[in-house]
Design a protein around this motif. Structure first.
Motif, PDB file in Angstrom:
ATOM      1  N   ALA A  94       0.830  -1.212   0.000  1.00 38.63           N
ATOM      2  CA  ALA A  94       0.000   0.000   0.000  1.00 38.63           C
ATOM      3  C   ALA A  94       0.862   1.258   0.000  1.00 38.63           C
ATOM      4  O   ALA A  94       0.606   2.214  -0.753  1.00 38.63           O
ATOM      5  CB  ALA A  94      -0.923  -0.015   1.222  1.00 38.63           C
ATOM      6  N   GLY A  95       1.899   1.277   0.828  1.00 37.18           N
ATOM      7  CA  GLY A  95       2.763   2.460   0.887  1.00 37.18           C
ATOM      8  C   GLY A  95       3.552   2.687  -0.383  1.00 37.18           C
ATOM      9  O   GLY A  95       3.717   3.832  -0.837  1.00 37.18           O
ATOM     10  N   THR A  96       4.048   1.603  -1.002  1.00 42.42           N
ATOM     11  CA  THR A  96       4.842   1.749  -2.231  1.00 42.42           C
ATOM     12  C   THR A  96       3.982   2.238  -3.390  1.00 42.42           C
ATOM     13  O   THR A  96       4.405   3.108  -4.175  1.00 42.42           O
ATOM     14  CB  THR A  96       5.489   0.407  -2.586  1.00 42.42           C
ATOM     15  OG1 THR A  96       6.323  -0.027  -1.501  1.00 42.42           O
ATOM     16  CG2 THR A  96       6.335   0.537  -3.839  1.00 42.42           C
ATOM     17  N   ALA A  97       2.779   1.689  -3.526  1.00 44.72           N
ATOM     18  CA  ALA A  97       1.884   2.142  -4.593  1.00 44.72           C
ATOM     19  C   ALA A  97       1.550   3.618  -4.424  1.00 44.72           C
ATOM     20  O   ALA A  97       1.520   4.382  -5.416  1.00 44.72           O
ATOM     21  CB  ALA A  97       0.609   1.302  -4.591  1.00 44.72           C
ATOM     22  N   THR A  98       1.320   4.044  -3.191  1.00 39.92           N
ATOM     23  CA  THR A  98       1.053   5.464  -2.940  1.00 39.92           C
ATOM     24  C   THR A  98       2.248   6.328  -3.332  1.00 39.92           C
ATOM     25  O   THR A  98       2.090   7.410  -3.926  1.00 39.92           O
ATOM     26  CB  THR A  98       0.719   5.685  -1.456  1.00 39.92           C
ATOM     27  OG1 THR A  98      -0.410   4.871  -1.095  1.00 39.92           O
ATOM     28  CG2 THR A  98       0.418   7.151  -1.177  1.00 39.92           C
ATOM     29  N   GLY A  99       3.464   5.848  -3.037  1.00 37.98           N
ATOM     30  CA  GLY A  99       4.661   6.608  -3.389  1.00 37.98           C
ATOM     31  C   GLY A  99       4.824   6.797  -4.886  1.00 37.98           C
ATOM     32  O   GLY A  99       5.156   7.894  -5.359  1.00 37.98           O
ATOM     33  N   TYR A 100       4.581   5.753  -5.668  1.00 39.55           N
ATOM     34  CA  TYR A 100       4.704   5.887  -7.123  1.00 39.55           C
ATOM     35  C   TYR A 100       3.632   6.831  -7.694  1.00 39.55           C
ATOM     36  O   TYR A 100       3.909   7.596  -8.645  1.00 39.55           O
ATOM     37  CB  TYR A 100       4.595   4.526  -7.791  1.00 39.55           C
ATOM     38  CG  TYR A 100       5.874   3.730  -7.733  1.00 39.55           C
ATOM     39  CD1 TYR A 100       7.071   4.253  -8.215  1.00 39.55           C
ATOM     40  CD2 TYR A 100       5.894   2.444  -7.203  1.00 39.55           C
ATOM     41  CE1 TYR A 100       8.244   3.529  -8.160  1.00 39.55           C
ATOM     42  CE2 TYR A 100       7.075   1.707  -7.153  1.00 39.55           C
ATOM     43  CZ  TYR A 100       8.241   2.256  -7.625  1.00 39.55           C
ATOM     44  OH  TYR A 100       9.407   1.538  -7.574  1.00 39.55           O
ATOM     45  N   LEU A 101       2.440   6.809  -7.131  1.00 42.10           N
ATOM     46  CA  LEU A 101       1.416   7.745  -7.580  1.00 42.10           C
ATOM     47  C   LEU A 101       1.821   9.186  -7.284  1.00 42.10           C
ATOM     48  O   LEU A 101       1.596  10.085  -8.104  1.00 42.10           O
ATOM     49  CB  LEU A 101       0.079   7.410  -6.905  1.00 42.10           C
ATOM     50  CG  LEU A 101      -0.635   6.150  -7.400  1.00 42.10           C
ATOM     51  CD1 LEU A 101      -1.890   5.899  -6.569  1.00 42.10           C
ATOM     52  CD2 LEU A 101      -1.000   6.275  -8.878  1.00 42.10           C
ATOM     53  N   LEU A 102       2.418   9.416  -6.112  1.00 46.50           N
ATOM     54  CA  LEU A 102       2.881  10.772  -5.786  1.00 46.50           C
ATOM     55  C   LEU A 102       4.013  11.210  -6.695  1.00 46.50           C
ATOM     56  O   LEU A 102       4.094  12.387  -7.078  1.00 46.50           O
ATOM     57  CB  LEU A 102       3.315  10.824  -4.318  1.00 46.50           C
ATOM     58  CG  LEU A 102       2.193  10.672  -3.275  1.00 46.50           C
ATOM     59  CD1 LEU A 102       2.781  10.623  -1.869  1.00 46.50           C
ATOM     60  CD2 LEU A 102       1.193  11.828  -3.395  1.00 46.50           C
ATOM     61  N   LEU A 103       4.909  10.285  -7.060  1.00 44.35           N
ATOM     62  CA  LEU A 103       5.985  10.632  -7.994  1.00 44.35           C
ATOM     63  C   LEU A 103       5.426  11.066  -9.343  1.00 44.35           C
ATOM     64  O   LEU A 103       5.989  11.955  -9.999  1.00 44.35           O
ATOM     65  CB  LEU A 103       6.922   9.441  -8.187  1.00 44.35           C
ATOM     66  CG  LEU A 103       8.008   9.192  -7.138  1.00 44.35           C
ATOM     67  CD1 LEU A 103       8.818   7.964  -7.491  1.00 44.35           C
ATOM     68  CD2 LEU A 103       8.925  10.403  -7.003  1.00 44.35           C
ATOM     69  N   SER A 104       4.341  10.460  -9.764  1.00 40.70           N
ATOM     70  CA  SER A 104       3.763  10.822 -11.060  1.00 40.70           C
ATOM     71  C   SER A 104       3.159  12.221 -11.058  1.00 40.70           C
ATOM     72  O   SER A 104       2.884  12.777 -12.129  1.00 40.70           O
ATOM     73  CB  SER A 104       2.689   9.806 -11.456  1.00 40.70           C
ATOM     74  OG  SER A 104       1.550   9.921 -10.617  1.00 40.70           O
ATOM     75  N   ARG A 105       2.965  12.823  -9.877  1.00 38.40           N
ATOM     76  CA  ARG A 105       2.363  14.150  -9.780  1.00 38.40           C
ATOM     77  C   ARG A 105       3.337  15.218  -9.307  1.00 38.40           C
ATOM     78  O   ARG A 105       2.936  16.376  -9.105  1.00 38.40           O
ATOM     79  CB  ARG A 105       1.169  14.123  -8.809  1.00 38.40           C
ATOM     80  CG  ARG A 105       0.132  13.046  -9.102  1.00 38.40           C
ATOM     81  CD  ARG A 105      -0.399  13.149 -10.520  1.00 38.40           C
ATOM     82  NE  ARG A 105      -0.976  14.463 -10.790  1.00 38.40           N
ATOM     83  CZ  ARG A 105      -1.299  14.910 -11.994  1.00 38.40           C
ATOM     84  NH1 ARG A 105      -1.059  14.144 -13.061  1.00 38.40           N
ATOM     85  NH2 ARG A 105      -1.830  16.097 -12.153  1.00 38.40           N
ATOM     86  N   MET A 106       4.619  14.910  -9.100  1.00 38.27           N
ATOM     87  CA  MET A 106       5.553  15.890  -8.527  1.00 38.27           C
ATOM     88  C   MET A 106       5.863  16.995  -9.533  1.00 38.27           C
ATOM     89  O   MET A 106       5.785  16.807 -10.751  1.00 38.27           O
ATOM     90  CB  MET A 106       6.841  15.193  -8.090  1.00 38.27           C
ATOM     91  CG  MET A 106       7.682  14.635  -9.218  1.00 38.27           C
ATOM     92  SD  MET A 106       9.204  13.893  -8.608  1.00 38.27           S
ATOM     93  CE  MET A 106       9.871  13.210 -10.127  1.00 38.27           C
ATOM     94  N   GLY A 107       6.258  18.152  -8.978  1.00 33.33           N
ATOM     95  CA  GLY A 107       6.593  19.294  -9.821  1.00 33.33           C
ATOM     96  C   GLY A 107       7.736  20.129  -9.302  1.00 33.33           C
ATOM     97  O   GLY A 107       8.176  21.063  -9.979  1.00 33.33           O
ATOM     98  N   GLU A 108       8.239  19.820  -8.109  1.00 32.85           N
ATOM     99  CA  GLU A 108       9.343  20.561  -7.511  1.00 32.85           C
ATOM    100  C   GLU A 108      10.433  19.593  -7.069  1.00 32.85           C
ATOM    101  O   GLU A 108      10.177  18.405  -6.847  1.00 32.85           O
ATOM    102  CB  GLU A 108       8.864  21.382  -6.305  1.00 32.85           C
ATOM    103  CG  GLU A 108       7.767  22.374  -6.624  1.00 32.85           C
ATOM    104  CD  GLU A 108       8.264  23.558  -7.442  1.00 32.85           C
ATOM    105  OE1 GLU A 108       9.495  23.776  -7.464  1.00 32.85           O
ATOM    106  OE2 GLU A 108       7.432  24.245  -8.065  1.00 32.85           O
TER     107      GLU A 108
END
Length: 516
Positions: A94-108
């Motif tokens: 669960a934590g790893t999947a959440t991390g990859y989703l956040l990486l796909s939305r990063m901008g800074e």
């Protein structure tokens, strides 16, 4: 229907269900290794092109993720021993999947640092510690083969997910590639958790996993310790940690810089990915096809020396150029080294320290390895920025492999100074005690001039003083029996044959005044 439930209901399986556990662990580890280590270097170019970040900054974020992962490993090991591998893998998924989703939305840039740290923390929950603990619980006699299958997932990550990521980056961009990684983590690990349980069911508890002729039961620890603190104080633990720390320091860092090195030398990105995929594929093939050979290996420490030496040679060959011959030689050497290397760490942990505290010990060792690997990517990027060439970078990582091989050579020397505990277990003539390795009952070499003879019998030392009336004294055994060839061996570290600081033998005096 789960693998474990099928096996428990009257044992309808024709093969041991633990092999399905090993195969599932291989696939899950392949995804984790493929996205975290093999393929992440492919994202450097797209991130630089979109945000203008330097290589040093991206490498710094990678080093931070290694620090977080290293600090999390001992915690994960304790949790695995307490709650079981499946519970840990569930939270990590669960934590790893959440991390990859956040990486796909990063901008800074700070997003990259923060999310990679979060991802590294939870990735540890779905990496080597829980999956190799599962293999250790399910296998005894064929554990080396099963561990080879499971850890071949590291090479599978390069063989499958590296070219897949390259195609995704070319076709749809880095954001979709990260989102796809999140989906794959949920699907693959979710299926694994549904099908597997922590321990073999009762119907298979005593199964030998189809051992063939020549297969050996790995000893449950060459050294026995009362607690984990005694293990981490032992010199053998730190020699093992030093060898693997240098191995992963160089390997992980080179996986980060390798695709960029080939691209800078004029090799197209897809072809660079293919080179590393072929090396990974060779590693997977060797680990799967030579699993039977691992079950017959008696000196894994010496095998580790060969592995690290091969990796050092692979980087030196690549430093000579990127022509067809050099790339082919690199694929063969890197496939040999990286294919076997990651499988040796869990095998050696079980061989040296046993299964009772496997998760905790491996978690600590993995934490040491990972923290030591932190400077790897950043140092390589810094050297490149200062010199403008990857030649010094390759020399740095080759030297790390060579020094690591030296650490394993010293470990092999220490463990090789006495008889293999596998032989002792087969004879059944010795019972290991806390902090003391197994040792066979055999007489020490006789000395000239009617000197006293000493023989170890189980846990006692029988001393015979020659003369008209032979005196026999039985005293508690303090140190392991010396093996042939030990006489005059240099004690470079001041260690006894157990791997601990040297302890003096007790002095025994016979009636006639003869002192031994």
């Amino acid at each position: 229907m789960s693998v474990a439930r099928l096996g428990a209901a009257g044992r309808p399986w024709t093969i041991y269900p633990g092999w399905w556990v090993a195969a599932g662990a291989c696939l899950s580890l392949g995804l984790a290794a493929g996205m975290s280590f093999w393929a992440f270097g492919l994202f450097v170019g797209p991130l630089q092109a979109e945000f203008g970040w330097s290589r040093s900054a991206i490498a710094g974020a990678t080093s931070l993720s290694l620090l977080v992962s290293g600090c999390a490993s001992p915690l994960v090991g304790r949790l695995v021993d307490r709650y079981g591998p499946r519970a840990v893998i569930l939270i990590g998924t669960a934590g790893t999947a959440t991390g990859y989703l956040l990486l796909s939305r990063m901008g800074e840039l700070w997003h990259l640092f923060a999310v990679l740290g979060l991802l590294a923390f939870f990735r540890t929950w779905i990496f080597y510690v829980p999956f190799t603990t599962l293999i250790t619980r399910w296998f005894t006699r064929r554990r080396a083969t099963a561990m080879g299958i499971a850890t071949s997932g590291f090479g599978l990550g390069g063989l499958v997910f590296l070219p897949l990521t390259a195609e995704l980056l070319t076709a749809v961009g880095w954001r979709v590639a990260f989102a796809a990684a999140a989906l794959l983590v949920v699907l693959i690990n979710g299926a694994f958790l549904v099908l597997v349980r922590d321990d073999p069911p009762a119907a298979w508890a005593t199964h030998d996993a189809g051992a063939g002729p020549g297969a050996r039961t790995l000893p449950d620890g060459l050294w026995r310790f009362d607690d984990v603190r005694a293990i981490v104080r032992a010199p053998v633990f730190w020699l093992l940690a030093a060898g693997f720390a240098l191995f992963f320091f160089a390997q992980w860092a080179f996986l980060f810089h390798g695709p960029q090195l080939l691209e800078r030398a004029g090799v197209p990105l897809r072809h660079a990915a293919l080179v590393f995929s072929l090396a990974a594929g060779l590693g997977v093939f060797l680990r799967l096809s030579l699993g039977w050979a691992l079950d017959r290996v008696r000196r894994f420490e010496l095998l580790a020396v060969v592995v690290l030496g091969t990796m050092a040679l692979a980087l030196l060959v690549l430093g000579l150029g990127t022509g067809t011959f050099q790339l082919a030689a690199f694929v063969v050497l890197c496939g040999l080294g990286s294919g076997v290397g990651p499988a040796l760490e869990p095998i050696l942990v079980g061989r040296l320290f046993g299964r009772a505290r496997y998760g905790t010990v491996y978690g600590i060792l993995d934490g040491v390895d990972t923290v030591a690997a932190i400077p790897g990517p950043y140092l390589g990027a810094l050297v490149f920025d200062l010199t403008g060439s990857y030649g010094p970078v390759l020399a740095l990582y080759s030297a790390a492999f060579a020094v690591g091989a030296g650490a394993f050579a010293l470990l092999a020397w220490l463990t090789g100074r006495r008889q293999s505990p596998a032989t002792t277990a087969e004879r059944g003539d010795a019972t290991p005690r806390a902090g003391v390795p197994c040792s066979s009952s055999r007489p020490a070499p006789a000395e000239a001039g009617g000197a006293a003879r000493a023989t170890v019998v189980r846990s006692s030392l029988v001393i015979v003083v020659p003369g008209q009336n032979e005196q026999r004294r039985v005293v508690p055994r303090v140190t392991a029996t010396p093996t042939p060839g030990d006489a005059g061996a240099p004690n470079l570290l001041g260690l006894d044959r157990r791997g601990f600081p040297e302890v003096r033998r007790p002095t025994v005096t016979s009636r006639g005044g003869t002192t031994i």
